[in-house]
Design a protein around this motif. Structure first.
Motif, PDB file in Angstrom:
ATOM      1  N   ARG A  47      20.196  42.415  41.023  1.00  0.00           N
ATOM      2  CA  ARG A  47      21.146  42.780  40.022  1.00  0.00           C
ATOM      3  C   ARG A  47      22.465  42.875  40.249  1.00  0.00           C
ATOM      4  N   TRP A  48      23.114  43.283  41.560  1.00  0.00           N
ATOM      5  CA  TRP A  48      24.251  43.681  41.928  1.00  0.00           C
ATOM      6  C   TRP A  48      25.000  42.192  42.048  1.00  0.00           C
ATOM      7  N   TRP A  49      24.181  41.315  42.411  1.00  0.00           N
ATOM      8  CA  TRP A  49      24.991  39.951  42.184  1.00  0.00           C
ATOM      9  C   TRP A  49      25.456  39.434  40.927  1.00  0.00           C
ATOM     10  N   LYS A  50      24.566  39.827  39.940  1.00  0.00           N
ATOM     11  CA  LYS A  50      24.864  39.314  38.586  1.00  0.00           C
ATOM     12  C   LYS A  50      25.948  40.282  38.107  1.00  0.00           C
ATOM     13  N   VAL A  51      26.118  41.597  38.338  1.00  0.00           N
ATOM     14  CA  VAL A  51      27.231  42.235  38.047  1.00  0.00           C
ATOM     15  C   VAL A  51      28.420  41.654  39.041  1.00  0.00           C
ATOM     16  N   ILE A  52      28.454  41.391  40.011  1.00  0.00           N
ATOM     17  CA  ILE A  52      29.559  40.729  40.835  1.00  0.00           C
ATOM     18  C   ILE A  52      29.963  39.529  40.059  1.00  0.00           C
ATOM     19  N   GLY A  53      29.231  38.714  39.498  1.00  0.00           N
ATOM     20  CA  GLY A  53      29.232  37.228  39.008  1.00  0.00           C
ATOM     21  C   GLY A  53      29.983  37.549  37.667  1.00  0.00           C
ATOM     22  N   VAL A  54      29.308  38.342  36.929  1.00  0.00           N
ATOM     23  CA  VAL A  54      30.133  38.669  35.563  1.00  0.00           C
ATOM     24  C   VAL A  54      31.673  39.163  35.929  1.00  0.00           C
ATOM     25  N   ALA A  55      31.811  40.079  36.838  1.00  0.00           N
ATOM     26  CA  ALA A  55      32.908  40.647  36.879  1.00  0.00           C
ATOM     27  C   ALA A  55      34.327  39.441  37.330  1.00  0.00           C
ATOM     28  N   ALA A  56      33.614  38.805  38.336  1.00  0.00           N
ATOM     29  CA  ALA A  56      34.312  37.600  38.757  1.00  0.00           C
ATOM     30  C   ALA A  56      34.777  36.629  37.588  1.00  0.00           C
ATOM     31  N   PHE A  57      33.818  36.414  36.543  1.00  0.00           N
ATOM     32  CA  PHE A  57      34.025  35.454  35.548  1.00  0.00           C
ATOM     33  C   PHE A  57      35.110  36.041  34.520  1.00  0.00           C
ATOM     34  N   VAL A  58      35.174  37.488  34.170  1.00  0.00           N
ATOM     35  CA  VAL A  58      35.931  38.146  33.515  1.00  0.00           C
ATOM     36  C   VAL A  58      37.486  38.137  33.966  1.00  0.00           C
ATOM     37  N   GLY A  59      37.375  38.421  35.308  1.00  0.00           N
ATOM     38  CA  GLY A  59      38.489  38.219  36.041  1.00  0.00           C
ATOM     39  C   GLY A  59      39.414  36.945  35.674  1.00  0.00           C
ATOM     40  N   VAL A  60      38.672  35.817  35.896  1.00  0.00           N
ATOM     41  CA  VAL A  60      39.203  34.553  36.025  1.00  0.00           C
ATOM     42  C   VAL A  60      39.526  34.233  34.456  1.00  0.00           C
ATOM     43  N   ALA A  61      38.929  34.591  33.400  1.00  0.00           N
ATOM     44  CA  ALA A  61      39.053  34.534  32.080  1.00  0.00           C
ATOM     45  C   ALA A  61      40.455  35.323  31.752  1.00  0.00           C
ATOM     46  N   ALA A  62      40.557  36.551  32.162  1.00  0.00           N
ATOM     47  CA  ALA A  62      41.658  37.334  32.082  1.00  0.00           C
ATOM     48  C   ALA A  62      42.954  36.567  32.416  1.00  0.00           C
ATOM     49  N   SER A  63      42.919  36.179  33.768  1.00  0.00           N
ATOM     50  CA  SER A  63      44.155  35.435  34.476  1.00  0.00           C
ATOM     51  C   SER A  63      44.617  34.141  33.637  1.00  0.00           C
ATOM     52  N   GLY A  64      43.534  33.589  33.062  1.00  0.00           N
ATOM     53  CA  GLY A  64      43.782  32.344  32.409  1.00  0.00           C
ATOM     54  C   GLY A  64      44.458  32.754  30.967  1.00  0.00           C
ATOM     55  N   VAL A  65      44.403  33.817  30.423  1.00  0.00           N
ATOM     56  CA  VAL A  65      44.753  34.172  29.192  1.00  0.00           C
ATOM     57  C   VAL A  65      46.249  34.685  29.574  1.00  0.00           C
ATOM     58  N   ALA A  66      46.496  35.350  30.763  1.00  0.00           N
ATOM     59  CA  ALA A  66      47.956  35.605  31.159  1.00  0.00           C
ATOM     60  C   ALA A  66      48.589  34.598  31.398  1.00  0.00           C
TER      61      ALA A  66
END
Length: 51
Positions: free
Chosen positions: A2-21
């Motif tokens: 389950r922790w791997w899923k949380v880390i994966g989702v957090a990484a995806f959100v970080g990449v999306a946020a940097s793309g927006v910036a």
């Protein structure tokens, strides 16, 4: 597992946020006219030449 899923989702959100910036800064950069860019560059050059 389950922790791997949380880390994966957090990484995806970080990449999306940097793309927006990046997109936001690109829009801001393209909003200048060529004359404005030229004026700003000349002003920065004048400041650098003073020092």
């Amino acid at each position: 597992m389950r922790w791997w899923k949380v880390i994966g989702v957090a990484a995806f959100v970080g990449v999306a946020a940097s793309g927006v910036a990046i997109a936001r800064s690109e829009r801001r950069r393209r909003a200048y006219t060529p004359e404005q860019i030229r004026d700003r560059l000349r002003a920065r050059h004048a400041e650098a030449a003073e020092v």
